[in-house]
Design an enzyme around this catalytic site. Structure first.
Site, PDB file in Angstrom:
ATOM      1  N   GLU A 131      -8.112  -5.397  -7.254  1.00  0.00           N
ATOM      2  CA  GLU A 131      -7.081  -4.362  -7.229  1.00  0.00           C
ATOM      3  C   GLU A 131      -6.153  -4.547  -8.438  1.00  0.00           C
ATOM      4  O   GLU A 131      -5.263  -5.389  -8.429  1.00  0.00           O
ATOM      5  CB  GLU A 131      -6.267  -4.441  -5.946  1.00  0.00           C
ATOM      6  CG  GLU A 131      -7.091  -4.427  -4.674  1.00  0.00           C
ATOM      7  CD  GLU A 131      -6.284  -4.875  -3.475  1.00  0.00           C
ATOM      8  OE1 GLU A 131      -5.124  -4.423  -3.313  1.00  0.00           O
ATOM      9  OE2 GLU A 131      -6.805  -5.696  -2.695  1.00  0.00           O
TER      10      GLU A 131
ATOM     11  N   HIS B 177      -8.127   0.374  -4.013  1.00  0.00           N
ATOM     12  CA  HIS B 177      -8.454  -0.672  -3.041  1.00  0.00           C
ATOM     13  C   HIS B 177      -9.908  -0.564  -2.571  1.00  0.00           C
ATOM     14  O   HIS B 177     -10.224  -0.852  -1.417  1.00  0.00           O
ATOM     15  CB  HIS B 177      -7.498  -0.570  -1.843  1.00  0.00           C
ATOM     16  CG  HIS B 177      -7.367  -1.821  -1.035  1.00  0.00           C
ATOM     17  ND1 HIS B 177      -8.420  -2.361  -0.318  1.00  0.00           N
ATOM     18  CD2 HIS B 177      -6.321  -2.644  -0.823  1.00  0.00           C
ATOM     19  CE1 HIS B 177      -8.005  -3.454   0.309  1.00  0.00           C
ATOM     20  NE2 HIS B 177      -6.741  -3.643   0.022  1.00  0.00           N
TER      21      HIS B 177
ATOM     22  N   HIS C  39       0.820  -1.221   0.000  1.00  0.00           N
ATOM     23  CA  HIS C  39       0.000   0.000   0.000  1.00  0.00           C
ATOM     24  C   HIS C  39       0.847   1.262   0.000  1.00  0.00           C
ATOM     25  O   HIS C  39       0.415   2.301   0.502  1.00  0.00           O
ATOM     26  CB  HIS C  39      -0.981   0.020   1.165  1.00  0.00           C
ATOM     27  CG  HIS C  39      -1.965  -1.103   1.135  1.00  0.00           C
ATOM     28  ND1 HIS C  39      -2.828  -1.378   2.175  1.00  0.00           N
ATOM     29  CD2 HIS C  39      -2.229  -2.037   0.198  1.00  0.00           C
ATOM     30  CE1 HIS C  39      -3.568  -2.435   1.879  1.00  0.00           C
ATOM     31  NE2 HIS C  39      -3.218  -2.841   0.662  1.00  0.00           N
TER      32      HIS C  39
END
Length: 247
Positions: free
Chosen positions: A212, A75, A5
């Site tokens: 994703e 996401h 992330h």
């Protein structure tokens, strides 16, 4: 360090500049040189556009003044069952999913790719035809959290193709995901716990799923994976489209 992330402080934790148009929001920021140890001043623009055809188009652009690594994604969690103030079961385990991806990366115990690619056909990872998400999930490690390689992977970010479809028999809402990326993570909200959401409902494990879209994970350490290095002054540009329909 793992840069899941985007690192210790990913892009999702910053306040972006925003411009509004009739059907789109354009977000932008400059990630300064060596932020999260990535070289180069990276100028990033992400446009979210809603079309009259019930599409959400996410358009990513970036350019850097040094060679760097770029692998942008989204996401968002989806639950096609809908949510009401009277609803108790928020699980997506009854969703039907089809993935246009017959292969996946294999991972170690820390969810890092080990460099290998395997076929999903005939395994619990096989979603080559519509399958209920909850079927066989009990034998998975909490749930699905795996990088799938799109069947139409041409090694180019310019090929928009269908990578996933999902629908709810309860609401008859169908979602189709198209992307120019070579693959995607299919994730079933395995680590959602006590998240407050719409109607003040509590969202927990399996309350949403994600598609994703992005390049191969950890390509920098796996030379057989497509490179994610963005040369300086060269534009990164890719699109993902989520479209919705009633059947």
């Amino acid at each position: 360090d793992d840069h899941l992330h985007g690192g210790r402080k990913g892009f999702n934790r910053y306040v972006w500049q925003c411009k509004e148009s009739d059907d789109a929001l354009v977000f932008s920021r400059i990630s300064p040189d060596m932020e999260e140890n990535y070289p180069g001043n990276l100028n990033v623009t992400v446009t979210y556009q809603l079309t009259k055809d019930n599409e959400l188009i996410i358009d990513y652009k970036a350019i850097s003044d040094k060679d760097t690594i770029v692998n942008l994604s989204n996401h968002s969690y989806f639950n096609l069952n809908g949510v009401s103030d009277l609803q108790d079961d928020l699980s997506v385990l009854n969703h039907k999913i089809k993935l246009y991806a017959d292969r996946k990366l294999t991972m170690d115990n820390d969810k890092r790719p080990d460099g290998n690619i395997i076929s999903c056909i005939g395994t619990p990872y096989d979603f080559s035809s519509f399958k209920t998400v909850g079927d066989g999930i009990a034998i998975m490690n909490n749930g699905y959290d795996d990088y799938y390689i799109a069947n139409e992977n041409h090694g180019s970010l310019k090929k928009l193709k269908v990578v996933a479809e999902a629908y709810s028999e309860k609401t008859r809402i169908k979602m189709t995901c198209q992307s120019e990326e070579p693959g995607f993570i299919f994730y079933t909200g395995n680590y959602l716990f006590k998240k407050s959401g719409k109607y003040n409902k509590e969202y927990n494990q399996y309350s949403g799923f994600c598609i994703e879209t992005h390049g191969y994970i950890d390509s920098i350490h796996n030379k057989n994976f497509p490179s994610l290095i963005l040369p300086k002054n060269q534009e990164y540009h890719t699109r993902t489209v989520y479209s919705f329909d009633i059947f």
